[in-house]
Design a protein around this motif. Sequence first.
Motif, PDB file in Angstrom:
ATOM      1  N   GLU A  21       1.691   3.687  -5.899  1.00 46.43           N
ATOM      2  CA  GLU A  21       0.694   2.130  -6.987  1.00 46.43           C
ATOM      3  C   GLU A  21      -0.023   2.638  -8.100  1.00 46.43           C
ATOM      4  OE1 GLU A  21      -2.759  -0.262  -4.728  1.00 46.43           O
ATOM      5  OE2 GLU A  21      -1.853   1.055  -3.624  1.00 46.43           O
ATOM      6  N   ASN A  22      -0.790   3.993  -7.866  1.00 47.49           N
ATOM      7  CA  ASN A  22      -1.592   4.927  -9.088  1.00 47.49           C
ATOM      8  C   ASN A  22      -0.085   4.459 -10.196  1.00 47.49           C
ATOM      9  OD1 ASN A  22      -3.453   5.280  -7.747  1.00 47.49           O
ATOM     10  ND2 ASN A  22      -3.242   7.139  -7.154  1.00 47.49           N
ATOM     11  N   ASN A  23       1.017   5.073 -10.045  1.00 51.94           N
ATOM     12  CA  ASN A  23       1.933   5.255 -11.071  1.00 51.94           C
ATOM     13  C   ASN A  23       2.186   3.243 -11.344  1.00 51.94           C
ATOM     14  OD1 ASN A  23       3.980   7.114  -9.605  1.00 51.94           O
ATOM     15  ND2 ASN A  23       3.105   7.954 -11.449  1.00 51.94           N
ATOM     16  N   ILE A  24       2.173   2.853 -10.729  1.00 57.55           N
ATOM     17  CA  ILE A  24       2.613   1.059 -11.076  1.00 57.55           C
ATOM     18  C   ILE A  24       1.310   0.737 -12.058  1.00 57.55           C
ATOM     19  CG2 ILE A  24       2.674  -1.751 -10.301  1.00 57.55           C
ATOM     20  CD1 ILE A  24       4.158  -0.134  -7.749  1.00 57.55           C
ATOM     21  N   LEU A  25       0.085   0.993 -11.834  1.00 58.90           N
ATOM     22  CA  LEU A  25      -1.259   0.556 -11.942  1.00 58.90           C
ATOM     23  C   LEU A  25      -1.516   1.215 -14.038  1.00 58.90           C
ATOM     24  CD1 LEU A  25      -3.707   0.920  -9.486  1.00 58.90           C
ATOM     25  CD2 LEU A  25      -2.878  -1.761 -10.050  1.00 58.90           C
ATOM     26  N   ALA A  26      -0.353   2.547 -13.845  1.00 61.73           N
ATOM     27  CA  ALA A  26      -0.576   2.884 -15.000  1.00 61.73           C
ATOM     28  C   ALA A  26       0.200   2.173 -16.606  1.00 61.73           C
ATOM     29  CB  ALA A  26      -1.012   4.908 -15.013  1.00 61.73           C
ATOM     30  N   LYS A  27       1.422   1.687 -16.268  1.00 59.73           N
ATOM     31  CA  LYS A  27       1.563   1.500 -16.462  1.00 59.73           C
ATOM     32  C   LYS A  27       1.878  -0.531 -16.147  1.00 59.73           C
ATOM     33  CE  LYS A  27       5.645   4.946 -15.298  1.00 59.73           C
ATOM     34  NZ  LYS A  27       4.347   6.057 -14.616  1.00 59.73           N
ATOM     35  N   GLU A  28       0.907  -1.549 -15.571  1.00 58.51           N
ATOM     36  CA  GLU A  28       0.890  -2.731 -15.943  1.00 58.51           C
ATOM     37  C   GLU A  28       0.773  -3.069 -17.540  1.00 58.51           C
ATOM     38  OE1 GLU A  28      -1.128  -3.546 -11.781  1.00 58.51           O
ATOM     39  OE2 GLU A  28      -3.026  -3.171 -13.881  1.00 58.51           O
ATOM     40  N   GLU A  29      -0.001  -2.418 -18.380  1.00 54.20           N
ATOM     41  CA  GLU A  29       0.138  -3.016 -19.339  1.00 54.20           C
ATOM     42  C   GLU A  29       0.831  -3.582 -19.926  1.00 54.20           C
ATOM     43  OE1 GLU A  29      -2.625  -0.710 -22.005  1.00 54.20           O
ATOM     44  OE2 GLU A  29      -3.881  -0.783 -20.821  1.00 54.20           O
ATOM     45  N   TYR A  30       2.072  -3.262 -20.061  1.00 51.48           N
ATOM     46  CA  TYR A  30       4.113  -3.089 -20.456  1.00 51.48           C
ATOM     47  C   TYR A  30       4.952  -3.737 -19.490  1.00 51.48           C
ATOM     48  CZ  TYR A  30       5.972   1.465 -19.465  1.00 51.48           C
ATOM     49  OH  TYR A  30       6.328   2.275 -18.568  1.00 51.48           O
ATOM     50  N   VAL A  31       4.837  -3.456 -18.545  1.00 45.50           N
ATOM     51  CA  VAL A  31       5.562  -3.620 -17.369  1.00 45.50           C
ATOM     52  C   VAL A  31       5.688  -5.235 -16.744  1.00 45.50           C
ATOM     53  CG1 VAL A  31       6.670  -3.573 -14.678  1.00 45.50           C
ATOM     54  CG2 VAL A  31       6.014  -2.240 -16.670  1.00 45.50           C
ATOM     55  N   PHE A  32       4.107  -6.218 -16.166  1.00 50.27           N
ATOM     56  CA  PHE A  32       3.442  -6.876 -15.750  1.00 50.27           C
ATOM     57  C   PHE A  32       3.175  -7.977 -16.940  1.00 50.27           C
ATOM     58  CE2 PHE A  32       2.446  -3.736 -12.741  1.00 50.27           C
ATOM     59  CZ  PHE A  32       4.155  -3.840 -11.464  1.00 50.27           C
ATOM     60  N   GLN A  33       4.154  -9.043 -16.751  1.00 47.78           N
ATOM     61  CA  GLN A  33       3.749 -10.403 -17.442  1.00 47.78           C
ATOM     62  C   GLN A  33       3.790 -11.623 -16.678  1.00 47.78           C
ATOM     63  OE1 GLN A  33       3.634  -9.251 -20.467  1.00 47.78           O
ATOM     64  NE2 GLN A  33       3.410  -7.405 -20.697  1.00 47.78           N
ATOM     65  N   HIS A  34       2.814 -12.261 -16.967  1.00 43.61           N
ATOM     66  CA  HIS A  34       2.276 -13.183 -16.561  1.00 43.61           C
ATOM     67  C   HIS A  34       4.043 -14.667 -16.717  1.00 43.61           C
ATOM     68  CE1 HIS A  34      -1.440 -13.635 -15.454  1.00 43.61           C
ATOM     69  NE2 HIS A  34      -2.011 -12.776 -16.507  1.00 43.61           N
ATOM     70  N   GLN A  35       4.613 -14.402 -17.601  1.00 43.12           N
ATOM     71  CA  GLN A  35       5.471 -15.393 -18.030  1.00 43.12           C
ATOM     72  C   GLN A  35       7.036 -15.028 -17.947  1.00 43.12           C
ATOM     73  OE1 GLN A  35       5.976 -18.361 -18.454  1.00 43.12           O
ATOM     74  NE2 GLN A  35       3.721 -18.646 -18.112  1.00 43.12           N
ATOM     75  N   PRO A  36       7.920 -14.790 -17.264  1.00 47.05           N
ATOM     76  CA  PRO A  36       8.515 -14.361 -17.004  1.00 47.05           C
ATOM     77  C   PRO A  36       9.889 -13.776 -18.463  1.00 47.05           C
ATOM     78  CG  PRO A  36       9.512 -15.382 -15.829  1.00 47.05           C
ATOM     79  CD  PRO A  36       7.928 -15.969 -16.320  1.00 47.05           C
ATOM     80  N   THR A  37      10.081 -12.620 -19.071  1.00 47.16           N
ATOM     81  CA  THR A  37      10.932 -12.553 -19.921  1.00 47.16           C
ATOM     82  C   THR A  37      12.423 -11.979 -19.931  1.00 47.16           C
ATOM     83  OG1 THR A  37      10.326 -10.155 -20.234  1.00 47.16           O
ATOM     84  CG2 THR A  37       9.423 -11.724 -21.547  1.00 47.16           C
ATOM     85  N   CYS A  38      13.354 -11.734 -18.206  1.00 46.64           N
ATOM     86  CA  CYS A  38      14.357 -11.225 -17.859  1.00 46.64           C
ATOM     87  C   CYS A  38      15.267 -12.416 -19.043  1.00 46.64           C
ATOM     88  CB  CYS A  38      14.272 -11.632 -16.892  1.00 46.64           C
ATOM     89  SG  CYS A  38      16.167 -10.896 -16.300  1.00 46.64           S
ATOM     90  N   LEU A  39      15.127 -13.626 -18.741  1.00 44.30           N
ATOM     91  CA  LEU A  39      15.885 -14.413 -19.503  1.00 44.30           C
ATOM     92  C   LEU A  39      16.283 -14.332 -21.118  1.00 44.30           C
ATOM     93  CD1 LEU A  39      15.872 -17.204 -16.853  1.00 44.30           C
ATOM     94  CD2 LEU A  39      16.835 -15.637 -16.359  1.00 44.30           C
TER      95      LEU A  39
END
Length: 350
Positions: A21-39
Amino acid sequence: MELADDSYYESESYDDYNYTENNILAKEEYVFQHQPTCLREVHCVSLITVSVLIFLLGVCGNALVIWITGFRMKKSVNTTWYMSLALSDLVFCLFLPISIVHLALEDWIFGHFMCKFASSLMFINMFSSIFLLVVISVDRCVSVMFPVWAQNQRTIQKASVVVLLAWLLAIGLSIPSMIFRDVKSHMGRNICFNNYSLYQNSHKTVAVSRFLAGFVVPFAIIIICYSIIIIRLRNNKMTKSSKPFKVMTALIAAFFICWLPYHVFILLELNNQNYDPKILATGLKICTSLAVANSFLNPVLYVFMGNDFKQKFKSCVLSRMENAMGEEGRTISRYLSRSSSMDGRASTHI
């Protein structure tokens, strides 16, 4: 074969899946986005395409193997092994659409239970596959070393019990996924990840134990068994062909190639602070897809490892698969019968 330390599903949003969980929070700025970008990303679309192909080929191929071994071939110890492998791969492939949707949406919409179940299913597939390969290798070794005993003791009932035990052990070793997988909401997204923060050293313990139980120890046993088989057959000059073991050798090689890179990246993840997180995430994506590909490779190998390649095109698909899977059993049976006959003649001279 984990998938971000826990399955193909763990590697879907590989960044979220592979850290605490701590690792995830540290990387949230560039990992988690409101809009999916995968496609909109080439590599992500490529992974989705590969996953869809694996799903289609895996379901069709393994269902075909189950139908042939269950209804088209005479039930035997060999068909019991192969049908169990195909069943394990089929069940996993049937759940692949969940991971495909997750990868495309970049959001876990399936709830807390499925987060745990999907990950557990991946490891049940991994462990059951490698354990069955070990069982088959030991079975072949015993058949060569003790042909008379094997001919009398190898029964379908005993093979079924061994398969059941292998599945139970695989389920037991998949329990950590049920314990550590968790769902967290952040920035409008639900994340299914490995929450190792509650137990000290749990991440390292799970990763190392799975590497040992699901890779190192099984392959050591397999290598020992096949070394004994090769030496025995060469010394006895009972066969001049390697056909009896072509299918099994191919299955083992495929498992090794598919799963070793994945385990390597899982172990690297233990010290993720020493590596670029984007490199780890990309490596886990690729290695996860490679590991998942093992689920559809088995039926392909059944088809193309049987007889001469030209002859395969002259026969129907069902016949090719039936011949490929039955060939090994027929050759072993001839070996057992010949050994029994030789032992009988020898006993009359003593």
